[in-house]
Motif scaffolding. Structure first.
Motif, PDB file in Angstrom:
ATOM      1  N   GLU A  77      12.981 -40.629  64.558  1.00 50.33           N
ATOM      2  CA  GLU A  77      13.886 -41.799  64.256  1.00 50.33           C
ATOM      3  C   GLU A  77      12.629 -42.289  63.715  1.00 50.33           C
ATOM      4  N   ARG A  78      12.891 -43.455  62.444  1.00 53.36           N
ATOM      5  CA  ARG A  78      12.245 -44.229  61.905  1.00 53.36           C
ATOM      6  C   ARG A  78      12.900 -45.820  60.749  1.00 53.36           C
ATOM      7  N   ILE A  79      12.613 -46.480  60.953  1.00 52.66           N
ATOM      8  CA  ILE A  79      12.863 -47.855  60.524  1.00 52.66           C
ATOM      9  C   ILE A  79      12.391 -48.349  59.743  1.00 52.66           C
ATOM     10  N   GLU A  80      11.949 -48.510  58.426  1.00 50.39           N
ATOM     11  CA  GLU A  80      11.364 -49.388  57.593  1.00 50.39           C
ATOM     12  C   GLU A  80      12.194 -50.252  56.696  1.00 50.39           C
ATOM     13  N   VAL A  81      11.333 -51.885  56.901  1.00 50.48           N
ATOM     14  CA  VAL A  81      11.866 -52.563  56.200  1.00 50.48           C
ATOM     15  C   VAL A  81      10.963 -53.449  54.984  1.00 50.48           C
ATOM     16  N   LEU A  82      12.043 -53.302  54.365  1.00 53.43           N
ATOM     17  CA  LEU A  82      10.564 -54.304  52.658  1.00 53.43           C
ATOM     18  C   LEU A  82      11.488 -55.023  51.876  1.00 53.43           C
ATOM     19  N   GLY A  83      10.827 -56.338  52.129  1.00 49.37           N
ATOM     20  CA  GLY A  83      11.336 -57.492  51.949  1.00 49.37           C
ATOM     21  C   GLY A  83       9.824 -58.021  50.299  1.00 49.37           C
ATOM     22  N   SER A  84      10.477 -59.502  50.545  1.00 50.09           N
ATOM     23  CA  SER A  84      10.640 -59.961  49.204  1.00 50.09           C
ATOM     24  C   SER A  84       8.565 -59.867  49.342  1.00 50.09           C
ATOM     25  N   THR A  85       7.599 -60.156  50.390  1.00 50.45           N
ATOM     26  CA  THR A  85       6.735 -60.394  50.390  1.00 50.45           C
ATOM     27  C   THR A  85       5.839 -59.231  51.305  1.00 50.45           C
ATOM     28  N   GLY A  86       6.636 -59.215  52.239  1.00 47.48           N
ATOM     29  CA  GLY A  86       5.969 -57.379  52.890  1.00 47.48           C
ATOM     30  C   GLY A  86       6.865 -56.926  53.350  1.00 47.48           C
TER      31      GLY A  86
END
Length: 331
Positions: free
Chosen positions: A237-246
């Motif tokens: 189980e994993r979560i990854e959040v990609l945003g505009s700065t990181g």
């Protein structure tokens, strides 16, 4: 001290019984189960009283933990509301979204205090990821990736009454997606196959064991959830959040944090055997959160509304599996 009753003494009920007994702010008072023997065993183990009916369980208590079979959740929740007892309820509220909406409207009309047990919100790593996103640690969220890969296909008897992968397994990750992104997706596309056990495709099961869901958020951000019922290496189980700065990631867990280095070889610890081994601590954390909300009078979260919204996404995703097109989500 909050006096608790427990409805349901099966596997997950036994987990909650232990946590109720060990919580310093809880008196584990009563337990009811359709199996008198199971209820008696739990009662003897933890010093509670086994009772003969739901109504008796709900008498002279402050709160109830509804961990009974899925088909009884709505009726037991209504009974708790009628008794004026706060409730912590396992998901789903009901397998029928229409029935779930009815009981939620009923509970809300009586200002009932009810929490849906989306325990993954209380995983420390997931919670830290959420905090970083909330504090603008990655900028504007643009892409969220969630992974839910179990070690083995459940027994076919369970699959038959589970509501299918979207309603049973993925619904936790629909809730996490809403919680992390801070918004409700507007449409969902789902594709799936029965690869681990082709029997799931038979009409009596009408299910999949391997699937991918893509959620579109109101601002155009995307959430992808990949699900698998069978791995050859344990629970992942994993979560990854990609945003505009990181980017921020809640990584896969290993059973031990030990790595063995030798000449020409590096051996790392194995994954947890199953979802329960990985998520077991979150159940006690969720219970403690609920107890604190009862004692402080703070708003309940995850709420019945959260439960309904996750179910609405699951319904649309299940429909998309069959239509092969993106489906609007009707909240």
């Amino acid at each position: 001290m909050q006096r608790f009753a427990l409805l349901g003494a099966g596997f997950i009920g036994s987990v909650h019984a232990k946590n109720l007994a060990e919580n310093p702010n809880v008196t584990f008072a009563k337990v009811y189960d359709v199996s008198v023997e199971r209820a008696a065993a739990i009662a003897e183990l933890y010093g509670a009283v086994a009772v003969g009916s739901v109504e008796e369980a709900l008498t002279d208590v402050d709160a109830v933990f509804i961990a009974s079979s899925t088909d009884t959740h709505a009726a037991n929740l209504k009974a708790a509301v009628d008794a004026g007892v706060a409730a912590l309820c396992e998901k789903p509220i009901d397998l029928s979204l229409a029935r779930a909406r009815e009981i939620v409207a009923y509970a809300e009309s009586r200002s009932a205090r009810v929490m849906v047990n989306f325990n993954r919100r209380f995983d420390p790593d997931h919670a830290e990821l959420k905090r970083i996103v909330e504090e603008d640690g990655v900028g504007t969220v643009e892409l969220v990736q969630l992974t839910s890969r179990g070690p083995a296909v459940p027994p076919l008897e369970y699959v038959k009454v589970s509501g299918g992968q979207m309603r049973d397994q993925t619904v936790h990750f629909f809730d996490l997606a809403r919680w992390i992104a801070g918004a409700d997706p507007v449409e969902v596309f789902a594709a799936g196959s029965a690869l681990a056990d082709p029997r799931l495709a038979l009409p009596e099961y009408d299910d999949v064991d391997t699937s991918v869901c893509v959620l579109k958020m109101p601002d155009g951000a995307l959430v992808q959830i990949d699900n698998n019922r069978r791995t050859g290496y344990g629970y992942d189980e994993r979560i990854e959040v990609l945003g505009s700065t990181g980017l921020v990631e809640s990584m896969r867990h290993r059973a031990r944090r030990v790595t063995h280095y030798t000449a020409g070889q590096v051996v790392e610890s194995q994954m947890y055997a199953g979802w329960f081994e990985r998520m077991q601590p979150t159940y006690a954390l969720a219970l403690d959160h609920f107890v604190q909300l009862l004692e402080t009078g703070a708003p309940i979260e995850p709420s019945l509304a959260d439960g309904l919204k996750a179910q609405a996404i699951a319904e649309a995703a299940t429909k998309s599996l069959h239509t092969g097109v993106s489906e609007k989500i009707g909240y």
